[in-house]
Design a protein around this motif. Structure first.
Motif, PDB file in Angstrom:
ATOM      1  N   GLN B  60      58.762  38.401  59.424  1.00 52.97           N
ATOM      2  CA  GLN B  60      58.736  39.561  60.327  1.00 52.97           C
ATOM      3  C   GLN B  60      59.991  40.377  60.061  1.00 52.97           C
ATOM      4  N   GLY B  61      59.872  41.674  60.284  1.00 54.11           N
ATOM      5  CA  GLY B  61      61.019  42.540  60.047  1.00 54.11           C
ATOM      6  C   GLY B  61      60.811  43.377  58.804  1.00 54.11           C
ATOM      7  N   ARG B  62      61.870  44.068  58.356  1.00 52.89           N
ATOM      8  CA  ARG B  62      61.700  44.981  57.225  1.00 52.89           C
ATOM      9  C   ARG B  62      62.766  44.745  56.156  1.00 52.89           C
ATOM     10  N   ILE B  63      62.333  44.811  54.903  1.00 54.07           N
ATOM     11  CA  ILE B  63      63.269  44.724  53.781  1.00 54.07           C
ATOM     12  C   ILE B  63      63.044  45.957  52.902  1.00 54.07           C
ATOM     13  N   GLU B  64      64.104  46.711  52.656  1.00 54.94           N
ATOM     14  CA  GLU B  64      63.990  47.856  51.739  1.00 54.94           C
ATOM     15  C   GLU B  64      64.948  47.652  50.574  1.00 54.94           C
ATOM     16  N   PHE B  68      62.815  51.476  48.848  1.00 53.38           N
ATOM     17  CA  PHE B  68      61.391  51.112  48.811  1.00 53.38           C
ATOM     18  C   PHE B  68      61.126  49.919  49.718  1.00 53.38           C
ATOM     19  N   ASP B  69      60.138  50.089  50.587  1.00 52.91           N
ATOM     20  CA  ASP B  69      59.771  49.017  51.511  1.00 52.91           C
ATOM     21  C   ASP B  69      59.066  47.897  50.725  1.00 52.91           C
ATOM     22  N   LEU B  70      59.595  46.694  50.823  1.00 56.02           N
ATOM     23  CA  LEU B  70      59.062  45.574  50.038  1.00 56.02           C
ATOM     24  C   LEU B  70      57.611  45.248  50.417  1.00 56.02           C
TER      25      LEU B  70
END
Lengths: 287, 247
Positions: B60-64, B68-70
Protein backbone atom coordinates in the motif's frame (compact mmCIF):
# COMPACT_ATOMS: atom_id res chain seq x y z
CA UNK A 1 6.14 22.63 -43.56
CA UNK A 2 2.45 21.83 -43.46
CA UNK A 3 3.18 18.69 -41.49
CA UNK A 4 5.18 20.57 -38.90
CA UNK A 5 2.33 23.00 -38.42
CA UNK A 6 -0.16 20.20 -38.04
CA UNK A 7 -0.03 19.18 -34.35
CA UNK A 8 -2.01 15.99 -34.90
CA UNK A 9 0.41 14.51 -37.38
CA UNK A 10 3.31 15.53 -35.13
CA UNK A 11 1.65 13.73 -32.19
CA UNK A 12 0.95 10.64 -34.24
CA UNK A 13 4.55 10.59 -35.46
CA UNK A 14 5.78 10.77 -31.88
CA UNK A 15 3.39 7.98 -30.88
CA UNK A 16 4.54 5.89 -33.82
CA UNK A 17 8.17 6.44 -32.81
CA UNK A 18 7.38 5.37 -29.23
CA UNK A 19 5.65 2.22 -30.41
CA UNK A 20 8.60 1.39 -32.66
CA UNK A 21 11.06 1.93 -29.81
CA UNK A 22 8.90 -0.19 -27.53
CA UNK A 23 8.79 -3.00 -30.07
CA UNK A 24 12.54 -2.76 -30.54
CA UNK A 25 13.00 -3.00 -26.77
CA UNK A 26 10.89 -6.18 -26.64
CA UNK A 27 12.80 -7.72 -29.55
CA UNK A 28 16.19 -6.86 -28.07
CA UNK A 29 15.18 -8.36 -24.74
CA UNK A 30 13.88 -11.54 -26.40
CA UNK A 31 17.13 -11.75 -28.35
CA UNK A 32 19.19 -11.24 -25.18
CA UNK A 33 17.27 -13.89 -23.25
CA UNK A 34 17.60 -16.40 -26.12
CA UNK A 35 21.31 -15.67 -26.50
CA UNK A 36 21.88 -16.26 -22.80
CA UNK A 37 19.95 -19.56 -22.87
CA UNK A 38 21.95 -20.71 -25.88
CA UNK A 39 25.28 -19.67 -24.33
CA UNK A 40 24.44 -21.54 -21.15
CA UNK A 41 23.48 -24.55 -23.19
CA UNK A 42 26.69 -24.51 -25.24
CA UNK A 43 28.71 -24.19 -22.04
CA UNK A 44 27.00 -27.25 -20.62
CA UNK A 45 27.85 -29.74 -23.36
CA UNK A 46 27.21 -32.69 -21.10
CA UNK A 47 23.61 -31.52 -20.86
CA UNK A 48 23.29 -31.74 -24.65
CA UNK A 49 24.83 -35.21 -24.73
CA UNK A 50 22.65 -36.43 -21.85
CA UNK A 51 19.56 -35.04 -23.54
CA UNK A 52 20.47 -36.99 -26.66
CA UNK A 53 21.67 -40.22 -25.07
CA UNK A 54 18.47 -40.72 -23.07
CA UNK A 55 16.06 -41.10 -26.02
CA UNK A 56 18.69 -42.92 -28.08
CA UNK A 57 19.07 -45.58 -25.39
CA UNK A 58 15.31 -46.03 -25.47
CA UNK A 59 15.39 -46.28 -29.23
CA UNK A 60 18.36 -48.64 -29.56
CA UNK A 61 17.77 -50.83 -26.53
CA UNK A 62 14.22 -50.63 -25.26
CA UNK A 63 12.48 -50.39 -28.63
CA UNK A 64 14.61 -53.11 -30.18
CA UNK A 65 13.90 -55.45 -27.29
CA UNK A 66 10.23 -54.56 -27.11
CA UNK A 67 9.63 -54.96 -30.81
CA UNK A 68 8.87 -58.67 -30.60
CA UNK A 69 6.73 -58.35 -27.47
CA UNK A 70 4.37 -55.73 -28.81
CA UNK A 71 2.57 -55.82 -32.12
CA UNK A 72 1.27 -52.46 -33.28
CA UNK A 73 -1.92 -52.59 -35.30
CA UNK A 74 -2.50 -50.17 -38.14
CA UNK A 75 -3.76 -46.98 -36.49
CA UNK A 76 -3.78 -43.42 -37.77
CA UNK A 77 -1.62 -41.70 -38.87
CA UNK A 78 0.11 -44.92 -39.98
CA UNK A 79 -1.14 -46.58 -43.16
CA UNK A 80 0.85 -49.79 -42.94
CA UNK A 81 2.28 -52.02 -40.26
CA UNK A 82 5.18 -50.24 -38.63
CA UNK A 83 8.12 -51.25 -36.52
CA UNK A 84 7.96 -50.44 -32.84
CA UNK A 85 10.94 -48.09 -33.29
CA UNK A 86 8.83 -46.00 -35.64
CA UNK A 87 5.92 -45.97 -33.20
CA UNK A 88 8.05 -44.90 -30.26
CA UNK A 89 9.89 -42.06 -32.08
CA UNK A 90 7.24 -39.33 -31.46
CA UNK A 91 7.13 -40.45 -27.83
CA UNK A 92 10.87 -40.02 -27.57
CA UNK A 93 10.63 -36.58 -29.17
CA UNK A 94 8.09 -35.78 -26.45
CA UNK A 95 10.53 -37.18 -23.90
CA UNK A 96 13.24 -34.79 -25.07
CA UNK A 97 10.86 -31.85 -24.73
CA UNK A 98 9.52 -33.02 -21.38
CA UNK A 99 13.02 -33.34 -19.95
CA UNK A 100 14.06 -30.05 -21.48
CA UNK A 101 11.02 -28.30 -19.99
CA UNK A 102 11.90 -29.69 -16.58
CA UNK A 103 15.58 -28.91 -17.08
CA UNK A 104 14.94 -25.25 -17.83
CA UNK A 105 12.71 -24.98 -14.79
CA UNK A 106 15.47 -26.57 -12.81
CA UNK A 107 17.70 -23.79 -14.07
CA UNK A 108 15.05 -21.30 -12.97
CA UNK A 109 15.10 -22.69 -9.45
CA UNK A 110 18.88 -22.46 -9.64
CA UNK A 111 18.69 -18.93 -11.06
CA UNK A 112 16.40 -17.93 -8.27
CA UNK A 113 18.60 -19.46 -5.62
CA UNK A 114 21.57 -17.71 -7.18
CA UNK A 115 19.58 -14.50 -7.51
CA UNK A 116 19.98 -14.07 -11.27
CA UNK A 117 16.21 -14.45 -11.73
CA UNK A 118 16.01 -11.08 -9.97
CA UNK A 119 17.99 -9.47 -12.79
CA UNK A 120 15.34 -10.66 -15.19
CA UNK A 121 12.36 -9.68 -13.06
CA UNK A 122 13.52 -6.13 -12.23
CA UNK A 123 14.10 -5.26 -15.88
CA UNK A 124 11.67 -2.73 -17.33
CA UNK A 125 9.35 -5.10 -19.18
CA UNK A 126 6.13 -6.83 -18.14
CA UNK A 127 6.65 -10.04 -16.21
CA UNK A 128 4.49 -12.11 -18.59
CA UNK A 129 6.76 -11.10 -21.47
CA UNK A 130 9.95 -11.92 -19.59
CA UNK A 131 8.71 -15.36 -18.56
CA UNK A 132 7.30 -16.17 -22.00
CA UNK A 133 10.60 -15.12 -23.60
CA UNK A 134 12.48 -17.41 -21.27
CA UNK A 135 10.12 -20.20 -22.25
CA UNK A 136 10.58 -19.54 -25.98
CA UNK A 137 14.36 -19.51 -25.56
CA UNK A 138 14.31 -22.83 -23.69
CA UNK A 139 12.05 -24.28 -26.37
CA UNK A 140 14.43 -23.27 -29.15
CA UNK A 141 17.10 -25.32 -27.43
CA UNK A 142 14.80 -28.35 -27.17
CA UNK A 143 13.94 -28.11 -30.87
CA UNK A 144 17.66 -28.27 -31.70
CA UNK A 145 17.91 -31.42 -29.60
CA UNK A 146 14.91 -33.01 -31.34
CA UNK A 147 16.33 -32.49 -34.82
CA UNK A 148 19.71 -33.87 -33.75
CA UNK A 149 17.93 -36.93 -32.34
CA UNK A 150 16.00 -37.39 -35.59
CA UNK A 151 19.23 -37.19 -37.57
CA UNK A 152 20.74 -40.04 -35.55
CA UNK A 153 17.45 -41.96 -35.79
CA UNK A 154 17.55 -41.52 -39.59
CA UNK A 155 20.92 -43.28 -39.74
CA UNK A 156 19.47 -46.00 -37.52
CA UNK A 157 16.73 -46.53 -40.05
CA UNK A 158 13.81 -44.58 -38.58
CA UNK A 159 12.91 -42.45 -41.55
CA UNK A 160 9.87 -40.29 -41.89
CA UNK A 161 8.60 -38.58 -45.05
CA UNK A 162 10.81 -35.56 -45.82
CA UNK A 163 8.00 -33.00 -45.52
CA UNK A 164 7.30 -34.47 -42.08
CA UNK A 165 10.48 -32.84 -40.80
CA UNK A 166 9.02 -29.48 -41.82
CA UNK A 167 5.51 -30.07 -40.45
CA UNK A 168 7.09 -31.14 -37.23
CA UNK A 169 8.44 -27.66 -36.47
CA UNK A 170 5.15 -25.87 -35.59
CA UNK A 171 4.03 -28.94 -33.62
CA UNK A 172 7.28 -28.82 -31.64
CA UNK A 173 6.78 -25.13 -30.85
CA UNK A 174 3.34 -25.81 -29.35
CA UNK A 175 4.25 -29.03 -27.52
CA UNK A 176 7.55 -27.60 -26.25
CA UNK A 177 5.88 -24.45 -24.95
CA UNK A 178 3.24 -26.50 -23.17
CA UNK A 179 5.79 -28.75 -21.48
CA UNK A 180 8.06 -25.80 -20.73
CA UNK A 181 5.23 -23.86 -19.11
CA UNK A 182 4.40 -26.93 -17.01
CA UNK A 183 8.02 -26.94 -15.84
CA UNK A 184 7.86 -23.23 -15.14
CA UNK A 185 4.65 -23.69 -13.16
CA UNK A 186 6.29 -26.41 -11.08
CA UNK A 187 9.39 -24.30 -10.49
CA UNK A 188 7.20 -21.44 -9.29
CA UNK A 189 5.99 -23.58 -6.41
CA UNK A 190 9.35 -25.02 -5.50
CA UNK A 191 11.56 -23.18 -3.10
CA UNK A 192 14.74 -25.19 -3.31
CA UNK A 193 16.63 -27.37 -5.74
CA UNK A 194 16.41 -30.43 -3.51
CA UNK A 195 12.61 -30.43 -3.65
CA UNK A 196 12.69 -30.24 -7.40
CA UNK A 197 14.33 -33.64 -7.79
CA UNK A 198 11.36 -35.26 -6.04
CA UNK A 199 8.84 -33.48 -8.23
CA UNK A 200 10.70 -34.60 -11.34
CA UNK A 201 10.16 -38.18 -10.28
CA UNK A 202 6.52 -37.60 -9.48
CA UNK A 203 5.83 -35.69 -12.68
CA UNK A 204 8.10 -36.95 -15.43
CA UNK A 205 7.68 -40.68 -14.89
CA UNK A 206 3.90 -40.79 -14.42
CA UNK A 207 3.43 -38.43 -17.36
CA UNK A 208 5.67 -40.46 -19.60
CA UNK A 209 4.41 -43.93 -18.70
CA UNK A 210 0.74 -42.96 -18.61
CA UNK A 211 0.80 -41.69 -22.15
CA UNK A 212 0.74 -42.81 -25.75
CA UNK A 213 4.52 -42.42 -25.96
CA UNK A 214 5.27 -46.12 -25.47
CA UNK A 215 2.03 -47.89 -26.32
CA UNK A 216 -1.12 -46.97 -28.21
CA UNK A 217 -4.28 -46.16 -26.30
CA UNK A 218 -6.20 -49.26 -27.43
CA UNK A 219 -3.53 -51.46 -25.87
CA UNK A 220 -4.01 -49.69 -22.56
CA UNK A 221 -7.77 -50.03 -22.77
CA UNK A 222 -7.36 -53.79 -22.93
CA UNK A 223 -5.64 -53.81 -19.56
CA UNK A 224 -7.30 -50.99 -17.64
CA UNK A 225 -10.11 -48.57 -18.40
CA UNK A 226 -8.82 -46.12 -15.78
CA UNK A 227 -5.32 -46.14 -17.21
CA UNK A 228 -6.82 -45.55 -20.64
CA UNK A 229 -8.75 -42.51 -19.40
CA UNK A 230 -5.75 -41.10 -17.60
CA UNK A 231 -3.58 -41.55 -20.66
CA UNK A 232 -6.11 -40.01 -23.00
CA UNK A 233 -6.38 -36.79 -20.98
CA UNK A 234 -2.72 -36.63 -20.07
CA UNK A 235 -1.45 -33.44 -21.78
CA UNK A 236 1.77 -35.24 -22.61
CA UNK A 237 -0.20 -37.84 -24.65
CA UNK A 238 -1.81 -35.11 -26.69
CA UNK A 239 1.52 -33.39 -27.27
CA UNK A 240 2.95 -36.71 -28.48
CA UNK A 241 -0.05 -37.28 -30.75
CA UNK A 242 0.28 -33.78 -32.19
CA UNK A 243 3.90 -34.56 -33.03
CA UNK A 244 3.06 -38.08 -34.33
CA UNK A 245 0.48 -36.78 -36.80
CA UNK A 246 2.65 -33.82 -37.85
CA UNK A 247 5.48 -36.21 -38.74
CA UNK A 248 3.21 -37.68 -41.41
CA UNK A 249 1.90 -34.34 -42.65
CA UNK A 250 -1.40 -34.81 -40.83
CA UNK A 251 -3.18 -32.53 -38.46
CA UNK A 252 -4.66 -33.86 -35.23
CA UNK A 253 -7.15 -31.16 -34.31
CA UNK A 254 -8.09 -32.48 -30.87
CA UNK A 255 -4.42 -32.84 -29.91
CA UNK A 256 -3.70 -29.27 -31.02
CA UNK A 257 -6.59 -27.68 -29.12
CA UNK A 258 -5.97 -29.77 -26.05
CA UNK A 259 -2.26 -28.88 -26.05
CA UNK A 260 -3.00 -25.18 -26.63
CA UNK A 261 -5.57 -25.15 -23.84
CA UNK A 262 -3.22 -26.81 -21.35
CA UNK A 263 -0.46 -24.42 -22.48
CA UNK A 264 -2.71 -21.44 -21.70
CA UNK A 265 -3.61 -22.84 -18.28
CA UNK A 266 -0.04 -23.77 -17.28
CA UNK A 267 1.44 -20.49 -18.54
CA UNK A 268 -1.18 -18.32 -16.81
CA UNK A 269 -0.69 -20.18 -13.54
CA UNK A 270 3.09 -19.92 -13.87
CA UNK A 271 2.89 -16.14 -14.42
CA UNK A 272 0.68 -15.84 -11.34
CA UNK A 273 3.09 -18.11 -9.49
CA UNK A 274 6.02 -15.89 -10.42
CA UNK A 275 4.32 -12.85 -9.01
CA UNK A 276 6.49 -12.64 -5.91
CA UNK A 277 3.88 -11.10 -3.67
CA UNK A 278 1.41 -13.87 -4.42
CA UNK A 279 3.30 -16.96 -5.46
CA UNK A 280 6.33 -18.86 -4.39
CA UNK A 281 8.77 -16.02 -4.18
CA UNK A 282 7.08 -14.62 -1.13
CA UNK A 283 9.60 -14.87 1.62
CA UNK A 284 9.89 -13.70 5.12
CA UNK A 285 10.69 -10.01 5.26
CA UNK A 286 14.27 -9.84 6.33
CA UNK A 287 16.71 -7.06 6.87
CA UNK B 1 11.58 14.98 -15.26
CA UNK B 2 14.81 16.33 -13.78
CA UNK B 3 12.97 18.46 -11.20
CA UNK B 4 11.27 15.36 -9.78
CA UNK B 5 13.00 13.49 -6.95
CA UNK B 6 14.93 10.40 -8.03
CA UNK B 7 12.84 8.40 -5.56
CA UNK B 8 9.69 9.46 -3.80
CA UNK B 9 8.08 7.04 -1.36
CA UNK B 10 4.92 7.92 0.51
CA UNK B 11 2.69 6.08 2.98
CA UNK B 12 4.25 2.73 2.06
CA UNK B 13 3.02 -0.25 4.07
CA UNK B 14 3.49 -3.97 3.62
CA UNK B 15 2.43 -7.03 5.59
CA UNK B 16 3.22 -10.72 5.54
CA UNK B 17 -0.07 -12.14 6.71
CA UNK B 18 -0.88 -10.41 9.96
CA UNK B 19 2.69 -9.22 10.51
CA UNK B 20 3.30 -5.62 9.44
CA UNK B 21 6.78 -5.38 7.98
CA UNK B 22 6.58 -1.76 6.80
CA UNK B 23 4.31 0.79 8.39
CA UNK B 24 3.53 4.00 6.45
CA UNK B 25 7.07 4.76 5.37
CA UNK B 26 7.73 7.98 3.48
CA UNK B 27 10.88 9.73 2.28
CA UNK B 28 12.49 11.23 -0.80
CA UNK B 29 15.88 10.84 -2.41
CA UNK B 30 16.81 13.89 -4.50
CA UNK B 31 19.13 13.87 -7.50
CA UNK B 32 22.78 13.71 -6.50
CA UNK B 33 21.87 12.72 -2.97
CA UNK B 34 23.44 9.78 -1.17
CA UNK B 35 20.97 8.45 1.38
CA UNK B 36 22.02 5.79 3.84
CA UNK B 37 19.25 3.47 4.95
CA UNK B 38 20.12 2.16 8.38
CA UNK B 39 18.29 -0.42 10.43
CA UNK B 40 18.96 -3.59 12.40
CA UNK B 41 18.11 -7.00 10.90
CA UNK B 42 14.37 -7.34 10.45
CA UNK B 43 13.84 -3.57 10.24
CA UNK B 44 12.24 -3.94 6.80
CA UNK B 45 15.11 -2.78 4.57
CA UNK B 46 14.99 -5.82 2.26
CA UNK B 47 11.20 -5.61 2.00
CA UNK B 48 11.47 -1.93 1.13
CA UNK B 49 13.98 -2.77 -1.62
CA UNK B 50 11.78 -5.60 -2.90
CA UNK B 51 8.88 -3.15 -3.21
CA UNK B 52 10.94 -0.46 -4.95
CA UNK B 53 12.31 -3.04 -7.43
CA UNK B 54 8.76 -4.42 -7.97
CA UNK B 55 9.83 -7.87 -6.81
CA UNK B 56 6.90 -7.45 -4.42
CA UNK B 57 4.07 -5.53 -5.95
CA UNK B 58 1.09 -5.36 -3.72
CA UNK B 59 2.19 -2.91 -1.05
CA UNK B 60 0.00 0.00 0.00
CA UNK B 61 1.18 3.51 -0.65
CA UNK B 62 3.03 5.09 -3.56
CA UNK B 63 6.51 4.73 -5.04
CA UNK B 64 7.72 7.11 -7.75
CA UNK B 65 11.04 6.70 -9.52
CA UNK B 66 12.20 9.80 -11.44
CA UNK B 67 8.59 10.97 -11.49
CA UNK B 68 7.13 7.69 -12.78
CA UNK B 69 4.61 5.89 -10.60
CA UNK B 70 5.83 2.30 -10.14
CA UNK B 71 2.29 0.88 -9.96
CA UNK B 72 0.95 2.67 -13.06
CA UNK B 73 4.07 3.16 -15.15
CA UNK B 74 6.23 0.26 -13.99
CA UNK B 75 8.39 -0.14 -17.09
CA UNK B 76 9.35 3.55 -17.28
CA UNK B 77 9.99 3.65 -13.54
CA UNK B 78 12.20 0.54 -13.62
CA UNK B 79 14.13 1.84 -16.61
CA UNK B 80 15.36 4.68 -14.36
CA UNK B 81 16.50 2.31 -11.61
CA UNK B 82 19.80 0.49 -11.07
CA UNK B 83 20.18 -2.19 -8.42
CA UNK B 84 23.00 -4.03 -6.70
CA UNK B 85 21.53 -6.83 -4.63
CA UNK B 86 23.07 -8.18 -1.48
CA UNK B 87 23.86 -11.56 -3.06
CA UNK B 88 25.48 -11.71 -6.44
CA UNK B 89 23.05 -11.95 -9.33
CA UNK B 90 25.63 -12.47 -12.06
CA UNK B 91 25.60 -15.60 -14.18
CA UNK B 92 28.73 -17.39 -13.04
CA UNK B 93 29.10 -19.48 -16.20
CA UNK B 94 29.10 -16.48 -18.52
CA UNK B 95 31.87 -13.93 -19.07
CA UNK B 96 31.74 -10.38 -17.72
CA UNK B 97 30.95 -9.10 -21.21
CA UNK B 98 28.16 -11.64 -21.76
CA UNK B 99 26.59 -10.74 -18.41
CA UNK B 100 26.63 -7.04 -19.25
CA UNK B 101 25.30 -7.57 -22.77
CA UNK B 102 22.41 -9.56 -21.32
CA UNK B 103 21.55 -6.70 -18.99
CA UNK B 104 21.82 -4.16 -21.83
CA UNK B 105 19.40 -6.19 -23.94
CA UNK B 106 16.87 -6.34 -21.10
CA UNK B 107 17.00 -2.55 -21.06
CA UNK B 108 16.47 -2.40 -24.80
CA UNK B 109 19.89 -0.91 -25.58
CA UNK B 110 21.21 -1.22 -29.13
CA UNK B 111 24.36 -3.27 -29.71
CA UNK B 112 26.33 -0.09 -30.46
CA UNK B 113 25.17 1.77 -27.35
CA UNK B 114 25.71 -1.30 -25.21
CA UNK B 115 29.28 -1.73 -26.46
CA UNK B 116 30.09 1.92 -25.73
CA UNK B 117 28.49 1.93 -22.27
CA UNK B 118 30.04 -1.41 -21.28
CA UNK B 119 33.47 -0.12 -22.20
CA UNK B 120 32.90 3.14 -20.25
CA UNK B 121 31.68 1.45 -17.10
CA UNK B 122 34.20 -1.38 -17.11
CA UNK B 123 37.04 1.08 -17.70
CA UNK B 124 35.81 3.08 -14.73
CA UNK B 125 35.89 -0.08 -12.62
CA UNK B 126 39.29 -1.06 -14.06
CA UNK B 127 37.79 -4.31 -15.29
CA UNK B 128 37.74 -3.74 -19.05
CA UNK B 129 40.84 -5.84 -19.75
CA UNK B 130 39.21 -8.77 -17.99
CA UNK B 131 35.91 -8.53 -19.85
CA UNK B 132 36.19 -11.99 -21.42
CA UNK B 133 36.85 -13.79 -18.14
CA UNK B 134 34.18 -16.04 -16.65
CA UNK B 135 32.57 -14.49 -13.59
CA UNK B 136 33.10 -17.75 -11.69
CA UNK B 137 36.85 -17.05 -11.58
CA UNK B 138 36.56 -13.52 -10.16
CA UNK B 139 36.94 -12.78 -6.46
CA UNK B 140 34.15 -11.18 -4.41
CA UNK B 141 35.44 -7.63 -4.82
CA UNK B 142 35.74 -7.92 -8.60
CA UNK B 143 32.30 -9.48 -8.91
CA UNK B 144 30.92 -6.50 -7.01
CA UNK B 145 32.65 -4.08 -9.36
CA UNK B 146 31.07 -5.86 -12.32
CA UNK B 147 27.67 -5.65 -10.65
CA UNK B 148 28.13 -1.93 -10.07
CA UNK B 149 29.15 -1.44 -13.72
CA UNK B 150 26.07 -3.41 -14.75
CA UNK B 151 23.72 -1.40 -12.53
CA UNK B 152 25.00 1.84 -14.12
CA UNK B 153 24.95 0.61 -17.72
CA UNK B 154 21.58 2.12 -18.60
CA UNK B 155 22.40 5.41 -16.81
CA UNK B 156 19.77 5.21 -14.08
CA UNK B 157 18.53 8.17 -12.05
CA UNK B 158 18.86 6.22 -8.83
CA UNK B 159 20.98 3.34 -7.67
CA UNK B 160 19.78 0.97 -4.95
CA UNK B 161 22.54 -0.75 -3.01
CA UNK B 162 21.52 -3.53 -0.67
CA UNK B 163 24.49 -3.98 1.67
CA UNK B 164 26.87 -4.25 -1.29
CA UNK B 165 30.05 -4.58 0.77
CA UNK B 166 29.01 -7.58 2.86
CA UNK B 167 31.73 -10.22 2.83
CA UNK B 168 34.34 -8.01 1.12
CA UNK B 169 37.82 -7.23 2.42
CA UNK B 170 38.57 -3.73 3.77
CA UNK B 171 40.31 -2.29 0.66
CA UNK B 172 37.43 -3.45 -1.59
CA UNK B 173 34.91 -1.96 0.83
CA UNK B 174 36.72 1.35 0.99
CA UNK B 175 37.00 1.44 -2.78
CA UNK B 176 33.25 0.97 -3.21
CA UNK B 177 32.37 3.55 -0.53
CA UNK B 178 34.65 6.12 -2.19
CA UNK B 179 33.41 5.35 -5.69
CA UNK B 180 29.76 5.64 -4.71
CA UNK B 181 30.15 8.94 -2.92
CA UNK B 182 31.99 10.36 -5.95
CA UNK B 183 29.20 9.11 -8.18
CA UNK B 184 26.66 11.16 -6.23
CA UNK B 185 28.65 14.36 -6.16
CA UNK B 186 30.13 14.25 -9.67
CA UNK B 187 27.49 12.50 -11.77
CA UNK B 188 24.39 13.64 -9.93
CA UNK B 189 23.12 10.09 -9.53
CA UNK B 190 21.00 9.47 -6.45
CA UNK B 191 21.86 6.53 -4.21
CA UNK B 192 19.81 4.69 -1.64
CA UNK B 193 22.24 2.54 0.29
CA UNK B 194 21.14 -0.03 2.86
CA UNK B 195 23.89 -0.75 5.35
CA UNK B 196 24.61 -1.61 8.93
CA UNK B 197 28.28 -0.61 8.77
CA UNK B 198 29.02 2.68 10.44
CA UNK B 199 32.16 3.50 8.46
CA UNK B 200 30.16 3.59 5.23
CA UNK B 201 28.26 6.68 6.38
CA UNK B 202 29.87 9.97 5.29
CA UNK B 203 29.37 13.32 6.95
CA UNK B 204 27.36 14.76 4.02
CA UNK B 205 25.04 11.80 3.62
CA UNK B 206 21.34 11.99 4.30
CA UNK B 207 20.18 9.33 6.72
CA UNK B 208 17.00 7.31 7.13
CA UNK B 209 16.70 4.93 10.08
CA UNK B 210 14.16 2.11 10.05
CA UNK B 211 13.25 0.10 13.09
CA UNK B 212 10.62 -2.67 13.23
CA UNK B 213 9.07 -1.44 10.01
CA UNK B 214 8.76 2.16 11.09
CA UNK B 215 10.79 5.20 10.13
CA UNK B 216 12.31 6.46 13.37
CA UNK B 217 14.59 9.25 12.09
CA UNK B 218 15.60 10.94 8.88
CA UNK B 219 17.47 13.98 7.68
CA UNK B 220 21.07 15.14 7.53
CA UNK B 221 23.65 13.97 10.04
CA UNK B 222 23.18 16.95 12.37
CA UNK B 223 19.40 16.61 12.35
CA UNK B 224 19.48 12.89 13.14
CA UNK B 225 22.02 13.37 15.93
CA UNK B 226 19.87 16.09 17.45
CA UNK B 227 16.69 14.01 17.18
CA UNK B 228 18.43 11.07 18.87
CA UNK B 229 20.17 13.27 21.41
CA UNK B 230 23.51 11.70 20.51
CA UNK B 231 27.06 12.81 19.78
CA UNK B 232 27.72 10.42 16.89
CA UNK B 233 25.77 8.27 14.47
CA UNK B 234 26.61 5.05 16.31
CA UNK B 235 25.08 6.35 19.55
CA UNK B 236 22.13 7.79 17.63
CA UNK B 237 21.47 4.39 16.08
CA UNK B 238 21.69 2.71 19.49
CA UNK B 239 19.39 5.27 21.12
CA UNK B 240 16.78 4.90 18.39
CA UNK B 241 16.83 1.14 17.84
CA UNK B 242 18.45 -0.39 20.91
CA UNK B 243 20.98 -2.11 18.62
CA UNK B 244 24.66 -1.44 17.95
CA UNK B 245 26.18 -0.85 14.50
CA UNK B 246 29.02 -2.84 13.03
CA UNK B 247 32.30 -1.29 11.85
Amino acid sequence: MQQILNPRSETSRVTEWHIRMQLLHYLRALNGISERELLRFIRQRERFVAALVRPLVWLFVFAAGFRSALGVAIIPPYETYILYEVYITPGLIGMIQLFNGMQSSLSMVYDREMGSMKTLLVSPLPRWFLLTSKLLAGNAVSILQVYTFLLVAWFYGVRIPLEGYLWLLPALVVSGLMLGSLGMLLSSFIKQLENFAGVMNFVIFPMFFMSTALYPLWKMRESSQLLYQLAEYNPFSQAVELVRFALYGQFNQFALWYTLATLAVFLSLAIIGYNPSRGMMKRKGGG
Amino acid sequence: MSHKPALDISQLSYSFGSKTVLDRIGFRVERGECRMLLGPNGAGKTTLFSLVTRLYDSGQGRIEIAGFDLARDGSKALSRLGVVFQQTTLDLDLSILQNLRYHASLHGMSRKDATRRIEDELERQEMFDRRNEKVRYLNGGHRRRVEIARALLHEPSILLLDEPTVGLDIPSREGIVRYMHNLCSEKGIAILWATHLIDEVAQDDRITILHEGRLVAQGDMAGVLQAADAADIESAFRNLTGHGMAH
